[in-house]
Design an enzyme around this catalytic site. Sequence first.
Site, PDB file in Angstrom:
ATOM      1  N   ASP A   1       0.849  -1.186   0.000  1.00 36.29           N
ATOM      2  CA  ASP A   1       0.000   0.000   0.000  1.00 36.29           C
ATOM      3  C   ASP A   1       0.888   1.241   0.000  1.00 36.29           C
ATOM      4  O   ASP A   1       1.638   1.480   0.953  1.00 36.29           O
ATOM      5  CB  ASP A   1      -0.883  -0.023   1.243  1.00 36.29           C
TER       6      ASP A   1
ATOM      7  N   ASP B   1      -5.232   4.376   7.422  1.00 34.40           N
ATOM      8  CA  ASP B   1      -6.071   3.209   7.708  1.00 34.40           C
ATOM      9  C   ASP B   1      -7.288   3.599   8.530  1.00 34.40           C
ATOM     10  O   ASP B   1      -8.354   2.993   8.407  1.00 34.40           O
ATOM     11  CB  ASP B   1      -5.291   2.153   8.501  1.00 34.40           C
TER      12      ASP B   1
ATOM     13  N   ASP C   1     -10.586  -4.164  11.265  1.00 35.49           N
ATOM     14  CA  ASP C   1     -11.540  -3.606  10.302  1.00 35.49           C
ATOM     15  C   ASP C   1     -11.850  -2.175  10.731  1.00 35.49           C
ATOM     16  O   ASP C   1     -12.613  -1.955  11.680  1.00 35.49           O
ATOM     17  CB  ASP C   1     -12.812  -4.443  10.279  1.00 35.49           C
TER      18      ASP C   1
END
Length: 293
Positions: free
Chosen positions: A217, A262, A276
């Site tokens: 990423d 994130d 998550d």
Amino acid sequence: MQRNASTLYPILLVHGLFGFDSIGKFDLFHGIRQALRNAGAQVFIPFLSATHSNEMRGQQLLEQIDRVLAGTGARKVNLIGHSQGALAARYAGAVAPDKVASVTSVSGPNHGSELADCLRKALKPGELPEYIAVAASTLFVEFLGYLSGRQQIPHNAIAALNALTTEGVALFNEQYPQGLPSTWGGQGAQIVNEVHYYSWSGTLQGPIWKEGLNALDPLHTFCRGFSQFFDREAGQNDGMVGRFSSHLGTVLRSDYPMDHMDSINQTAGLVRSGIDPVDLYLEHAERLIKQGL
């Protein structure tokens, strides 16, 4: 399991530096707004200056809070601010506590950012590097405005940089101390003037080669590089904000395995495992419901 995010008051997701609400079908809070809506929440993303002072962006937020209250009939709103958006949310909560039910800081530089300190030292006022940085920032902000189709609103890159330094945030905190911890790394008051304060954030953890697909990423790579500019919170930061600098009110957790981007699910939903980010927002909505918010 069906999630319930039907908070009593609407949720406003407040973006930070260089932020926006959406470009085409691409949301800055990737998948978060829709997940909250699917679970029953009323969710809005205010449109604030991509670069400006905390006070200016906070004043813009107040104006849009009024629009949300008028449009929904609600008495208050729940503010969830990412990065500099947390400071705008804090401003609104301090100035208009009668309109704000809760302020939640997500990876917010509530005591400043060491990365901003390094940039401020490198970009000496009135010298060529600062002029170049301002010009580049202005072009980028205008490009974002063109892509989003939004009318231009005031922006000021130097005001934003100064507002994010340790010194700049310290001055801000003197005026708006609500929810701040009294000790470094501690927790702050959960409720001030009937406004509930919360925070969460993450840290870079372990070597990059143990990150799996997340190592590919590019945003994560940038955060890894930026983390090298931290001294006081070396090894305890998300690449842009230090762990303890992020503390505000009830600290839900400040060492989630997440980098700065994130925490708004930027590419994390595609490559990160073990956490998550979207679920953190859904959990928080359920927390707000339990508090009657």
